[in-house]
Design a protein around this motif. Structure first.
Motif, PDB file in Angstrom:
ATOM      1  N   GLN A   1      96.044   3.071  20.743  1.00  0.00           N
ATOM      2  CA  GLN A   1      96.976   3.903  19.693  1.00  0.00           C
ATOM      3  C   GLN A   1      96.736   3.485  18.426  1.00  0.00           C
ATOM      4  N   ASP A   2      95.983   2.122  18.181  1.00  0.00           N
ATOM      5  CA  ASP A   2      96.015   1.492  16.680  1.00  0.00           C
ATOM      6  C   ASP A   2      94.489   1.865  16.381  1.00  0.00           C
ATOM      7  N   VAL A   3      93.710   2.739  16.949  1.00  0.00           N
ATOM      8  CA  VAL A   3      92.329   2.993  16.483  1.00  0.00           C
ATOM      9  C   VAL A   3      92.394   4.235  15.916  1.00  0.00           C
TER      10      VAL A   3
ATOM     11  N   VAL B   1      88.486  -5.629  25.663  1.00  0.00           N
ATOM     12  CA  VAL B   1      87.311  -4.888  24.816  1.00  0.00           C
ATOM     13  C   VAL B   1      87.882  -3.474  24.590  1.00  0.00           C
ATOM     14  N   LEU B   2      87.247  -2.686  23.356  1.00  0.00           N
ATOM     15  CA  LEU B   2      87.598  -1.400  23.238  1.00  0.00           C
ATOM     16  C   LEU B   2      86.574  -0.544  23.811  1.00  0.00           C
TER      17      LEU B   2
ATOM     18  N   MET C   1      94.958  -3.631  14.880  1.00  0.00           N
ATOM     19  CA  MET C   1      94.266  -3.902  16.163  1.00  0.00           C
ATOM     20  C   MET C   1      95.221  -4.443  17.129  1.00  0.00           C
ATOM     21  N   MET C   2      94.846  -4.368  18.138  1.00  0.00           N
ATOM     22  CA  MET C   2      95.597  -5.249  19.312  1.00  0.00           C
ATOM     23  C   MET C   2      95.387  -6.872  19.374  1.00  0.00           C
TER      24      MET C   2
ATOM     25  N   ILE D   1      86.958  12.035  21.335  1.00  0.00           N
ATOM     26  CA  ILE D   1      86.380  10.931  21.692  1.00  0.00           C
ATOM     27  C   ILE D   1      87.897  10.142  22.224  1.00  0.00           C
ATOM     28  N   PHE D   2      88.045   9.452  23.158  1.00  0.00           N
ATOM     29  CA  PHE D   2      89.010   9.084  23.605  1.00  0.00           C
ATOM     30  C   PHE D   2      88.952   7.573  23.558  1.00  0.00           C
TER      31      PHE D   2
END
Length: 116
Positions: free
Chosen positions: A75-77, A103-104, A1-2, A88-89
């Protein structure tokens, strides 16, 4: 996670082909930071604008750039098989003025431009 605001190694969505959200499709916002409640409330006005004007992600990022808002590829999800089937993007909406954090956002894309 960022862990912090994006760095020079992260990918800004303005550096990728423009994407358009499927506004009638799934749309999720989450935040795992200590100030998550504050960030989720803070992003609401901008999300409302995104939906009201049905902006592409490039247009949204350009419109709110002067308010310290930027969009970054998540990129980390990790994506589940269902998310991959649904296309899903995932991206981060980062805030660098006033409240800092991100926020994601996970959503379905309607379309995206081709590389030029």
């Amino acid at each position: 996670m960022m862990n912090s605001l994006p760095s020079k190694h992260d990918i800004n969505l303005l550096n990728l082909p423009n994407k358009r959200i499927q506004f009638d499709g799934p749309f999720f916002i989450s935040c795992a930071l200590p100030q998550s409640e504050e960030l989720l409330v803070h992003c609401q006005t901008y999300i409302n604008d995104l939906f009201k004007h049905r902006l592409s992600l490039h247009h949204f990022a350009e419109k709110w750039n002067d308010k310290g808002i930027s969009l970054w590829l998540a990129q980390d999800v990790e994506r589940s098989e269902l998310e991959q089937q649904e296309k899903i993007f995932a991206f981060y909406m980062a805030f660098s003025q006033g409240i800092e954090g991100y926020v994601l956002i996970q959503c379905q894309l309607e379309s995206q431009d081709l590389l030029q």
